[in-house]
Structures are given as structure tokens and as C-alpha cells.
Design a protein around this motif. Structure first.
Motif, short mmCIF file in Angstrom:
data_model
loop_
_atom_site.label_atom_id
_atom_site.label_comp_id
_atom_site.label_asym_id
_atom_site.label_seq_id
_atom_site.Cartn_x
_atom_site.Cartn_y
_atom_site.Cartn_z
N TYR A 275 0.86 -1.18 0.00
CA TYR A 275 0.00 0.00 0.00
C TYR A 275 0.90 1.23 0.00
CZ TYR A 275 -3.65 3.28 1.50
OH TYR A 275 -4.53 4.32 1.58
N TYR B 223 0.99 11.96 0.55
CA TYR B 223 0.42 12.98 1.39
C TYR B 223 0.96 14.35 1.00
CZ TYR B 223 -1.60 9.61 4.63
OH TYR B 223 -2.37 8.61 5.21
N GLY C 41 -1.14 19.31 9.39
CA GLY C 41 -0.86 17.88 9.31
C GLY C 41 -0.91 17.40 7.86
N PRO C 42 -0.29 16.27 7.57
CA PRO C 42 -0.33 15.72 6.20
C PRO C 42 -1.76 15.35 5.81
CG PRO C 42 1.35 14.64 7.55
CD PRO C 42 0.52 15.44 8.47
N MET D 198 -1.02 -3.83 4.20
CA MET D 198 -2.45 -3.72 4.46
C MET D 198 -2.89 -4.67 5.57
SD MET D 198 -3.52 -1.24 2.87
CE MET D 198 -5.23 -1.48 3.31
N TYR E 4 2.98 3.28 8.86
CA TYR E 4 3.42 3.82 7.59
C TYR E 4 4.90 4.16 7.70
CZ TYR E 4 -1.33 4.66 5.75
OH TYR E 4 -2.61 4.53 5.27
N PHE F 93 7.47 6.61 6.00
CA PHE F 93 7.43 7.79 5.17
C PHE F 93 8.77 8.07 4.51
CE2 PHE F 93 3.37 9.95 5.63
CZ PHE F 93 2.81 9.32 6.72
N TYR G 289 2.66 9.77 15.48
CA TYR G 289 3.90 9.94 14.74
C TYR G 289 4.64 11.17 15.28
CZ TYR G 289 2.14 6.73 11.14
OH TYR G 289 1.67 5.63 10.46
N PRO H 52 7.26 12.01 8.87
CA PRO H 52 6.77 11.48 10.15
C PRO H 52 7.38 10.12 10.47
CG PRO H 52 4.95 12.33 8.82
CD PRO H 52 6.15 12.28 7.93
N LEU I 291 2.05 14.12 15.55
CA LEU I 291 0.87 13.93 14.73
C LEU I 291 0.09 12.70 15.18
CD1 LEU I 291 2.69 14.49 11.33
CD2 LEU I 291 0.93 16.00 12.27
N GLU J 179 -10.28 0.07 9.30
CA GLU J 179 -10.05 -0.93 8.25
C GLU J 179 -11.40 -1.34 7.66
OE1 GLU J 179 -7.64 -4.20 9.38
OE2 GLU J 179 -7.65 -5.10 7.39
N ALA K 28 -8.96 -1.98 3.01
CA ALA K 28 -8.38 -0.64 2.88
C ALA K 28 -8.10 -0.08 4.27
CB ALA K 28 -9.34 0.27 2.13
N TYR K 29 -7.00 0.64 4.39
CA TYR K 29 -6.58 1.09 5.71
C TYR K 29 -5.95 2.45 5.58
CZ TYR K 29 -5.09 0.36 10.51
OH TYR K 29 -4.93 0.45 11.86
N GLU K 30 -6.74 3.47 5.26
CA GLU K 30 -6.22 4.81 5.07
C GLU K 30 -6.08 5.51 6.41
OE1 GLU K 30 -8.28 5.58 0.69
OE2 GLU K 30 -9.14 6.47 2.51
N GLN K 31 -5.00 6.24 6.55
CA GLN K 31 -4.77 6.99 7.78
C GLN K 31 -4.99 8.47 7.50
OE1 GLN K 31 -1.24 6.12 10.01
NE2 GLN K 31 -1.60 3.92 10.00
N TYR K 32 -5.74 9.13 8.39
CA TYR K 32 -6.06 10.55 8.27
C TYR K 32 -5.42 11.27 9.45
CZ TYR K 32 -9.34 9.07 4.73
OH TYR K 32 -9.89 8.53 3.60
N PHE K 33 -4.65 12.30 9.13
CA PHE K 33 -3.86 12.98 10.15
C PHE K 33 -4.56 14.22 10.70
CE2 PHE K 33 0.30 10.97 10.30
CZ PHE K 33 0.26 10.16 9.18
N GLY K 34 -4.29 14.49 11.97
CA GLY K 34 -4.70 15.74 12.58
C GLY K 34 -3.68 16.83 12.29
N PRO K 35 -3.94 18.04 12.81
CA PRO K 35 -3.05 19.18 12.54
C PRO K 35 -1.74 19.13 13.32
CG PRO K 35 -4.80 19.83 13.99
CD PRO K 35 -5.12 18.43 13.58
#
Lengths: 113, 114
Positions: A32, A36, A43-44, A95, A101, A103, B35, B43, B90, B96, B100-107
Motif C-alpha cells: 500500500y 500525502y 498535518g499531512p 495492508m 506507515y 514515510f 507519529y 513522520p 501527529l 479498516e 483498505a486502511y487509510e490513515q487521516y492525520f490531525g493538525p
């Protein structure tokens, strides 16, 4: 084996140009590969991601090209705009099994008006 | 739909002190990862929490610990702060679904250790 190597470190293009950012990996177990976008102080943000069973994926102006045999993948930004100026990170993950991850080191893109 | 939120935004601490950072995941997400991002770097994975337990850990010392609460929110604790701990921390949430296993980051939380 856990590294993801990203190049170039920085990139300057004219508006409308097509910047290309490249990443390479060693571990063939990665399956995968997300990209970003990160603006200063933020953040990313997930742009687009690809699995190794496809060679290309497009979402809007962003395209990922994937070369499984070379263990390389790249991000192309079509018709680049000044608003695309940001730092871009590639990443690799599994996955299933492990979930972290890995990077790349990032590419700082500047699109000139 | 609120995204990933983190608090505080900025924090200044002195060497040797302890710090707690907080994260609320995206609605419906049950997994939280932390991270560390040093200036000019990508990260680096610290650890991940799922079902209130640490599921995986990166190459960080035991001074870094965490917790996940029943509502899926999470805390990152760092003890005995060092100058080298100065970074953007972060939080990323994920769910999941069908492989699919997408990661969404905070600020992020910008931590400065003096």
C-alpha cells in the motif's frame, strides 16, 4: 529494508508544469503506497494511494505511476498551480499484519505563478 | 464530519518535564496512531492503539507511552523530556474496511523543549 527513499528534496516548476516526485522501496512485502500533501503548520493530508496490482491511478490532477519490478513509484501533478506549493511525502505500508506507515523524507514543491 | 483533532496546538516544556498530548479520531474510526515529525523530516511512527491496547510500536524509548479510551480518543505521554523531543506530534486515525486502511492525520501538536 524498511526505508522509503524519496527524490528530489526540492523542486521548482512554472505554473502549468508537471512536477514529478519519485520514491523507491526495498521491502517487497509493502502493498500500500499513499501520497500525502503537507502545508506549513498543518498535518499531512491524504492525496491518493495505490496498491501494487495496478500500474497507474489518477485522481483529479494527481497521478501515481507504479513500477513493481523496479520497486519504484512516482507522483505526477498535472497543470500545477501555485496553490500546489507544499511538501509532498510518499509512504509505504502493509495492508495487514503491521500497520505503521514508513514515510519518505519529503519533497518541497514550489510552483511559480 | 469533524476530522482528527489534537490538543494543544503548541506547547513549551523544560527538559526533564513530562507532557501529555491528546487526540480525538475522525468519527467512526477505531484506530489511532501517533507519529513524531522533526523539522524537515517525514513522520516517524511511534505506536498504534486499537481496542484500547498498543498494537504496534516503533523504535521509540519507553519514555513514550500512550493510552486509548473507550470512545477511541487517545493520549500520548512523554516523560523526562529531552531537547531532541522537540517536534510536531501527529495523530492519525483509521478504520479498516474491506482491506483498505487509510490513515487521516490531525493538525499536530508542536512541542518545544527548552
Amino acid at each position: 529494508q524498511q526505508q522509503v527513499k524519496q527524490s528530489p528534496q526540492s523542486l521548482i516548476v512554472q505554473k502549468g508544469g508537471i512536477p514529478i516526485i519519485n520514491c523507491a522501496y526495498e521491502n517487497t512485502a509493502f502493498d500500500y503506497f499513499p501520497w500525502y500533501q503537507q502545508f506549513p503548520g498543518k498535518g499531512p493530508a491524504l492525496l491518493i494511494a495505490i496498491r501494487p496490482d495496478v500500474s497507474e491511478k489518477k485522481e483529479g490532477r494527481f497521478t501515481i505511476s507504479f513500477n513493481k519490478s523496479a520497486k519504484q513509484f512516482s507522483l505526477h501533478i498535472m497543470d500545477s498551480q501555485p496553490g500546489d506549493s507544499a511538501t509532498y511525502f510518499c509512504a509505504a505500508s502493509y495492508m495487514s499484519g503491521t500497520y505503521k506507515y514508513i514515510f519518505g523524507t519529503g519533497t518541497r514543491l514550489k510552483v511559480l505563478a | 464530519d469533524a476530522g482528527v483533532t489534537q490538543s494543544p496546538t503548541h506547547l513549551i516544556k523544560t527538559r526533564g518535564q513530562q507532557v501529555t498530548l491528546r487526540c480525538s479520531p475522525k468519527s467512526g474510526h477505531d484506530t489511532v496512531s501517533w507519529y513524531q515529525q522533526a523539522l524537515g523530516q517525514g513522520p516517524q511512527f511511534i505506536f498504534q492503539y486499537y481496542e484500547e491496547e498498543e498494537r504496534q510500536r516503533g523504535n521509540f524509548p519507553d519514555r513514550f507511552s500512550g493510552h486509548q479510551f473507550p470512545n477511541y480518543s487517545s493520549e500520548l505521554n512523554v516523560n523526562a523530556l529531552l531537547l531532541g523531543d522537540s517536534a510536531l506530534y501527529l495523530c492519525a486515525s483509521s478504520l479498516e474496511v474491506a482491506g483498505a486502511y487509510e490513515q487521516y492525520f490531525g493538525p499536530g501538536t508542536r512541542l518545544t523543549v527548552t
